[in-house]
Every structure is written in C-alpha cells, then in structure tokens.
Design a protein around this motif. Structure first.
Motif, mmCIF file in Angstrom:
data_model
loop_
_atom_site.group_PDB
_atom_site.id
_atom_site.type_symbol
_atom_site.label_atom_id
_atom_site.label_comp_id
_atom_site.label_asym_id
_atom_site.label_seq_id
_atom_site.Cartn_x
_atom_site.Cartn_y
_atom_site.Cartn_z
ATOM 1 N N PHE A 1 0.979 -1.113 0.202
ATOM 2 C CA PHE A 1 0.094 0.079 0.027
ATOM 3 C C PHE A 1 1.020 1.164 -0.101
ATOM 4 C CE2 PHE A 1 -3.143 3.108 1.151
ATOM 5 C CZ PHE A 1 -4.177 2.736 0.351
ATOM 6 N N GLN A 2 0.491 2.491 -0.702
ATOM 7 C CA GLN A 2 1.389 3.552 -0.762
ATOM 8 C C GLN A 2 1.627 3.681 0.632
ATOM 9 O OE1 GLN A 2 2.367 4.418 -3.519
ATOM 10 N NE2 GLN A 2 0.828 3.475 -4.869
ATOM 11 N N SER A 3 2.946 4.305 0.917
ATOM 12 C CA SER A 3 3.654 4.533 2.183
ATOM 13 C C SER A 3 2.907 5.967 2.821
ATOM 14 C CB SER A 3 4.913 4.773 2.322
ATOM 15 O OG SER A 3 5.514 3.400 1.717
ATOM 16 N N GLY B 1 -6.401 -12.334 -11.399
ATOM 17 C CA GLY B 1 -5.066 -12.684 -10.422
ATOM 18 C C GLY B 1 -3.935 -13.511 -11.495
ATOM 19 N N ARG B 2 -3.212 -12.694 -12.036
ATOM 20 C CA ARG B 2 -2.226 -13.242 -12.946
ATOM 21 C C ARG B 2 -1.268 -12.255 -13.238
ATOM 22 N NH1 ARG B 2 -5.119 -14.832 -18.667
ATOM 23 N NH2 ARG B 2 -2.933 -15.882 -19.333
ATOM 24 N N ASP B 3 -0.074 -12.470 -13.646
ATOM 25 C CA ASP B 3 0.918 -11.491 -13.817
ATOM 26 C C ASP B 3 0.448 -10.802 -15.089
ATOM 27 O OD1 ASP B 3 2.991 -12.929 -16.116
ATOM 28 O OD2 ASP B 3 2.179 -14.520 -14.919
ATOM 29 N N VAL B 4 1.020 -9.491 -15.104
ATOM 30 C CA VAL B 4 0.721 -8.396 -15.965
ATOM 31 C C VAL B 4 1.154 -9.129 -17.278
ATOM 32 C CG1 VAL B 4 1.282 -6.398 -16.925
ATOM 33 C CG2 VAL B 4 0.372 -6.533 -14.696
ATOM 34 N N GLU B 5 2.282 -9.572 -17.502
ATOM 35 C CA GLU B 5 2.899 -10.174 -18.628
ATOM 36 C C GLU B 5 1.891 -11.363 -19.265
ATOM 37 O OE1 GLU B 5 4.417 -9.974 -15.866
ATOM 38 O OE2 GLU B 5 6.054 -8.285 -16.269
ATOM 39 N N SER B 6 1.644 -12.376 -18.755
ATOM 40 C CA SER B 6 0.647 -13.314 -19.172
ATOM 41 C C SER B 6 -0.795 -12.661 -19.624
ATOM 42 C CB SER B 6 0.535 -14.429 -18.502
ATOM 43 O OG SER B 6 -0.126 -14.380 -17.316
ATOM 44 N N LEU C 1 -0.689 2.047 -15.410
ATOM 45 C CA LEU C 1 0.251 0.988 -15.087
ATOM 46 C C LEU C 1 0.867 1.514 -13.790
ATOM 47 C CD1 LEU C 1 2.022 1.543 -18.669
ATOM 48 C CD2 LEU C 1 1.166 -0.683 -17.649
ATOM 49 N N ASP C 2 1.071 0.947 -12.983
ATOM 50 C CA ASP C 2 1.651 1.308 -11.489
ATOM 51 C C ASP C 2 2.534 0.216 -11.107
ATOM 52 O OD1 ASP C 2 2.352 2.431 -9.199
ATOM 53 O OD2 ASP C 2 0.697 2.150 -8.166
ATOM 54 N N PRO C 3 3.714 -0.155 -11.885
ATOM 55 C CA PRO C 3 4.630 -1.241 -11.579
ATOM 56 C C PRO C 3 5.626 -1.139 -10.632
ATOM 57 C CG PRO C 3 5.415 -0.084 -13.542
ATOM 58 C CD PRO C 3 4.263 0.678 -12.896
ATOM 59 N N PRO C 4 6.205 -2.137 -9.919
ATOM 60 C CA PRO C 4 7.118 -1.904 -8.922
ATOM 61 C C PRO C 4 8.338 -1.176 -9.622
ATOM 62 C CG PRO C 4 6.910 -4.217 -9.632
ATOM 63 C CD PRO C 4 5.853 -3.537 -10.353
ATOM 64 N N ARG C 5 9.300 -1.021 -8.596
ATOM 65 C CA ARG C 5 10.446 0.043 -8.983
ATOM 66 C C ARG C 5 11.132 -0.544 -10.407
ATOM 67 N NH1 ARG C 5 13.209 3.397 -6.226
ATOM 68 N NH2 ARG C 5 11.411 3.666 -4.679
ATOM 69 N N VAL D 1 -5.790 -6.092 -12.431
ATOM 70 C CA VAL D 1 -4.883 -7.184 -12.678
ATOM 71 C C VAL D 1 -3.496 -7.017 -11.445
ATOM 72 C CG1 VAL D 1 -3.130 -8.482 -14.229
ATOM 73 C CG2 VAL D 1 -5.064 -7.315 -15.044
ATOM 74 N N GLU D 2 -3.532 -8.037 -10.651
ATOM 75 C CA GLU D 2 -2.683 -8.322 -9.694
ATOM 76 C C GLU D 2 -1.999 -9.489 -9.531
ATOM 77 O OE1 GLU D 2 -1.190 -5.986 -7.523
ATOM 78 O OE2 GLU D 2 -0.208 -8.036 -6.340
ATOM 79 N N GLY D 3 -0.790 -9.476 -9.473
ATOM 80 C CA GLY D 3 -0.124 -11.053 -9.465
ATOM 81 C C GLY D 3 0.183 -11.483 -7.895
ATOM 82 N N ASP D 4 -0.087 -10.725 -6.999
ATOM 83 C CA ASP D 4 0.515 -11.005 -5.529
ATOM 84 C C ASP D 4 -0.782 -11.749 -5.025
ATOM 85 O OD1 ASP D 4 2.147 -11.236 -3.187
ATOM 86 O OD2 ASP D 4 0.278 -10.058 -2.381
HETATM 87 C C1 LIG Z 1 3.686 -0.235 -7.132
HETATM 88 S S1 LIG Z 1 2.600 -1.519 -6.361
HETATM 89 C C2 LIG Z 1 1.091 -0.544 -6.778
HETATM 90 C C3 LIG Z 1 -0.261 -1.155 -6.269
HETATM 91 C C4 LIG Z 1 -1.535 -0.145 -6.262
HETATM 92 N N1 LIG Z 1 -1.575 0.363 -7.685
HETATM 93 C C5 LIG Z 1 -1.301 1.022 -5.561
HETATM 94 O O1 LIG Z 1 -0.928 1.926 -5.899
HETATM 95 O O2 LIG Z 1 -1.666 0.588 -4.113
HETATM 96 C C6 LIG Z 1 2.789 -2.696 -7.615
HETATM 97 C C7 LIG Z 1 1.885 -3.831 -7.513
HETATM 98 O O3 LIG Z 1 1.952 -4.722 -8.716
HETATM 99 C C8 LIG Z 1 2.136 -6.113 -8.143
HETATM 100 N N2 LIG Z 1 2.995 -6.814 -9.238
HETATM 101 C C9 LIG Z 1 4.244 -6.666 -9.314
HETATM 102 N N3 LIG Z 1 4.889 -7.068 -10.374
HETATM 103 C C10 LIG Z 1 3.683 -7.642 -10.878
HETATM 104 C C11 LIG Z 1 3.610 -8.529 -12.138
HETATM 105 N N4 LIG Z 1 4.455 -8.901 -12.763
HETATM 106 N N5 LIG Z 1 2.112 -8.850 -12.482
HETATM 107 C C12 LIG Z 1 1.225 -8.423 -11.526
HETATM 108 N N6 LIG Z 1 1.283 -7.785 -10.510
HETATM 109 C C13 LIG Z 1 2.642 -7.273 -10.199
HETATM 110 C C14 LIG Z 1 2.681 -6.043 -6.788
HETATM 111 O O4 LIG Z 1 2.085 -7.129 -5.937
HETATM 112 C C15 LIG Z 1 1.969 -4.840 -6.189
HETATM 113 O O5 LIG Z 1 0.585 -5.083 -5.741
#
Ligand SMILES: C[S@@+](CC[C@H](N)C(=O)[O-])C[C@H]1O[C@@H](n2cnc3c(N)ncnc32)[C@H](O)[C@@H]1O
Length: 504
Positions: free
Chosen positions: A301-303, A392-397, A419-423, A367-370
């Motif tokens: 979750f956003q900090s 519930g899938r990874d974004v790629e697939s 799009l809100d990907p990880p770092r 779409v959320e992978g975790d």
């Molecule tokens: C930066 S967080 C953003 C979450 C949300 N948008 C928010 O602002 O609270 C990235 C999210 O993407 C998920 N995630 C990371 N890589 C992923 C992937 N390849 N496919 C699907 N979900 C992924 C993580 O579990 C995390 O919940």
C-alpha cells in the motif's frame, strides 16, 4: 528546468563515443580514479543534486556523487566506492555551506538509512528532486517535448503509514574495563546479552540503527514502534530461555512490516504475540467521493496515506465523466456515450486506483499478481461486481493473452491503461504486448524516474507525454512518485482503434 548534458564526464562509458577526444577523455578519467582513491580526502564544489539525492561534483574532471551534500557548496569528501567512470563519496566536512543546507531535525540522521535529504531545507527538497527526476528523464529517456511537471506535496513529517522495521542481534556486552566504563543503552541480562536493536537499516548498510522515535512515522506507527520494541524484547527473552533449555529453533523475526489504517488501528506482519494482526481499513476521498479499502501488512500500500488520494487524482485527472456531484464539467475524455467504456488497471494492488476508476469508466479490469493483494482486491471490489473484474495473473501473461484476444476480435480494446509497476518498471515482455495494443491513453505511475525514463523512451514513438505530476510521497528522502499521462500520437500505433468500444 535544465536537461542533462549527454556528453559530460559521468555519463556511463558505453554511452560515450569513440572519437579521439572521447578516448583522451576516458584515459584522463582512468588516471584520475586511482588518484582519488589514494588521495584520502579531497575538496570539491557541488554543482547540483542529481537522482538518488546525491550531489554532483568533479575532481580533476572525474565525476563524484556526493552523499550528504547540498547544491552550490564546498565540501571535503572521502571515497565510499569507486567505479571506472565515477566514485561515490561522502561529506566529511562542510567547508562552505550552500543556501539550502540546514541542520537535520532527526537525531538518528547521521547513520539511519530511512532519510537522506534531511540536511536540505524542507521547501527546497521537492523542487530539487523534481529537477533531478526531469534530468533523468531527459538523459536516460532522451525524451522530446516533455511538459513542465506539476508538483504536489503534503505534510513533511509524521506522514509515513507503512514501514519496515528490522531487528539485529547485539553482541554480549564486554565486561567494563577501568579505562572505559561501559554505558549500555539497554540493560544486559546476567549473561551480558542485550535485547536486539529495533529500527531501520543504516545508510548503505545492513546493520540496524536502534530507533525509539522517528520523525516521518505517522502518529499511529510512532506508537506502534514502541509496542513492537516491547514485543521484540519479550520475544527475545523467551528465545533466550528456550535456548538455555536446549531448544535452539526459536528466533526473533528479522523484519516486521507495519501498516496503519483508519481510527488509529495498525497491524503487523509477521506475527509476534500481542501485536495486532489482520486487516486495517483505509479511507480516502477522490473527486468528491469516499472510498474504503481493506489491506493487511503483507500487501503493498502507498506509504503516505495522506497523499494517496492526491496520487489517484493526478493519475485519473481528465478521465470521466465522474459521477461525483458537481463534477460533470464536460472537460473530460468522453467516449461515444459520454464516458470511457473499458480501462485496465495493471499492477492494481488492493485497488487504490481501481475503485475511483470504476466511477469514471464503465468497466474496469484490475490485474494483480500477488495472492494476498489479490484476495484483498477481490474483497474490495465485491460491491462493484459487474463493473470491475479482478484478475489474478502476472501482467505479462494477462497482456499476452489479451492482445491475442483483441486482435481476434474476441475482446474489446481498452481505451485507457493504468500502469503502476514496482520499482523495476514494466518488463520487456509486457511492454512488447502494450506496444502491439497501443491503447489511446496510458497513465504511468512510477516510484523510480530511471525505469520510468527507460519505459517512456520505449513508448515515445507511439505516445506523447501530455502531463507530468510529481507527488512528494516521501519528504526528507530522495524518493519521488511520478505520474505521466500519455496519449497515442496522431497516426501512431499498431494496435486497436480509438473509439469507444473498439470491438477488436
Ligand atoms: C507499486 S505497487 C502498486 C499497487 C497499487 N496500484 C497501489 O497503488 O496501491 C505494484 C503492485 O504490482 C504487483 N506486481 C508486481 N509485479 C507484477 C507483475 N509482473 N504482474 C502482476 N502484478 C505485479 C505487486 O504485487 C504490487 O501489488
């Protein structure tokens, strides 16, 4: 704001050319490196702050990234780490302070890795971070026609509502000597053992700084910190006891994640006896509407809970029409029936963007992978069944499959993708699919300007960045949240059509 100079020393070697001048430049850098390593300390002028919150300085034209520096000041530095074409150095003495320098407000600042900009005047931190982020976008992304970013900030202390605490075992205390009587911070037990440290990692290291108060934790987590410290201590006493009895399987957790929610409630993971577990509820208001999410300490979750709504507003601005009262201003991106038909919220987490998006767009696929985040996402969108689908899938697939389905006309083309990907940013595979699809609009939310720059460069042929918003989610640190609104260029794109529905 100034863009980065592509040819200056400090640019990674692979980016530089192969002319005679370039070769001479490289030779001179190669000579300077051992010289600075053996110099002990050197005095340099800091030009400006660059990405990562470090100052940029040059010694005999060799680039130095200066930790703990402010712009336009003279400092004495020592080498922390040296690389072929630059060195990381740290300030050992400020010889002439810059106008932005202040005394850090936190007593742990010198060693704690939690914050790295407390030595810079609060009101100057965001403009300096913005300048560094823009420079990164220009330098790495080589992006043309970027708009001037809008800056959004909130309160500068007591803002952090999610935190990771670490613990570290302390060595048994040495018996006090006559010359140096010991003054332990924590009383030792009969064996000389002391309870573990509880706090944050040191700057650039893995040790733990024992922290009792933290300037940036919100009121709820500040109180939680005290309770976690007591719980860790009790756990450590139990572990000591069981070890004495021969059971060495017990241990103290090394990392404890905390999340604060509404009404002063907080939860921890992993579980220590007496620490609260389960979900918190997190309320926020976007476009005049109230939303509530359930989340636990395992999920992202956003900090900065106070600015989460501003981040959503920045990302969803001009998407509509919103059904919020008084918000039907017509100045929005209307589809055929006055609103967008389909949006995808990729990397959705527990649904921070999903809920407000579903009030602006007829159908949202999130779409959320975790697995833990997905469980919460499903619960959080339950009351919007029919309008929101949680996948519930990874974004790629998901993208690979969806691109095929859109092409075959089995699925609609989304008009908007958030799009809100990880770092690490959007992976190559996901980007390839996205470029096949080229939806008319993208919103990219990023916590790392370097990967944002790389990804915007990949999108640059097909998309124009219409708006940039920098949200200061992490005051007193060099981190910055960036929102880029992108629109498909006229005549650009290989994928679908623009109109509402698109119909493959
Ligand atoms: C930066 S967080 C953003 C979450 C949300 N948008 C928010 O602002 O609270 C990235 C999210 O993407 C998920 N995630 C990371 N890589 C992923 C992937 N390849 N496919 C699907 N979900 C992924 C993580 O579990 C995390 O919940």
């Amino acid at each position: 704001m100034r863009s980065g100079d592509q040819d200056r020393p400090g640019e990674p070697a692979e980016r530089r050319g192969t002319s005679g001048a370039d070769r001479r430049e490289r030779r001179s850098l190669a000579d300077a490196r051992p010289a600075i390593e053996s110099a002990g300390t050197v005095d340099v002028e800091v030009e400006r702050l660059v990405q990562g919150g470090v100052g940029l300085a040059f010694w005999k034209r060799f680039p130095l990234l200066v930790e703990g520096a402010a712009p336009q000041e003279k400092v004495r530095v020592e080498v922390v780490e040296s690389r072929p074409d630059y060195a990381r150095v740290r300030v050992v003495e400020v010889l002439r302070a810059g106008a932005d320098r202040v005394a850090a407000p936190c007593v742990y600042y010198a060693e704690c890795g939690g914050c790295d900009l407390q030595h810079i005047r609060r009101e100057r931190q965001l403009p300096l971070k913005a300048q560094a982020a823009l420079e990164t976008l220009h330098r790495i992304g080589k992006l043309r026609d970027l708009p001037e970013p809008r800056l959004v900030s909130g309160q500068s202390s007591a803002y952090r509502s999610r935190a990771q605490l670490h613990t570290e075992r302390q060595e048994p205390e040495a018996p006090p000597s006559v010359e140096s009587p010991a003054t332990p911070t924590e009383p030792a037990d009969a064996t000389g053992s002391r309870p573990p440290k509880v706090g944050f990692r040191t700057r650039g290291g893995h040790e733990v700084v024992d922290v009792e108060h933290c300037l940036v934790l919100d009121e709820t987590l500040q109180q939680a910190l005290g309770e976690v410290r007591s719980a860790v201590r009790r756990r450590w006493e139990e572990v000591q006891r069981s070890h004495r009895e021969g059971d060495t399987r017990q241990s103290v957790p090394q990392r404890i994640d905390l999340l604060a929610g509404d009404g002063g409630r907080w939860v921890a993971a992993p579980l220590l006896p007496a620490l609260p577990r389960g979900d918190v509820e997190i309320s926020y208001r976007v476009g005049g509407r109230d939303y509530r999410l359930a989340c636990d300490a395992h999920c992202f979750f956003q900090s900065n809970r106070g600015l989460a709504a501003s981040l959503v507003e920045a990302a969803l601005e001009s998407i509509g029409p919103s059904t919020a009262p008084g918000d039907r201003d017509g100045d929005r991106d209307a589809g055929a029936d006055g609103g967008l038909q389909l949006a995808w919220d990729l990397y959705a987490g527990v649904g921070l963007f999903t809920l407000p998006l579903s009030d602006r767009v007829r159908h949202v696929v999130a779409v959320e992978g975790d697995r833990a985040a997905l469980r919460h996402l499903r619960r959080n969108v339950r009351r919007r069944a029919g309008r929101v689908e949680a996948v519930g899938r990874d974004v790629e697939s998901f993208l690979r499959q969806a691109v095929g389905a859109v092409r075959r006309g089995e699925q609609q083309q989304p008009q908007l993708v958030v799009l809100d990907p990880p770092r690490s940013g959007v992976s190559k595979g996901a980007m390839r699919s996205l470029l096949h699809l080229t939806p008319p609009q993208l919103r990219y939310v990023s916590c790392d300007p370097a990967t944002l720059a790389r990804d915007l460069a990949r999108l640059d042929r097909d998309y124009r960045v219409e708006r940039l918003v920098f949200v200061d989610l992490f005051p007193h640190t060099s981190h910055l949240e960036c929102v880029a609104a992108l629109r498909r260029r006229e005549g650009g794109g290989e994928g679908g059509s623009d109109g509402a529905g698109a119909d493959g």
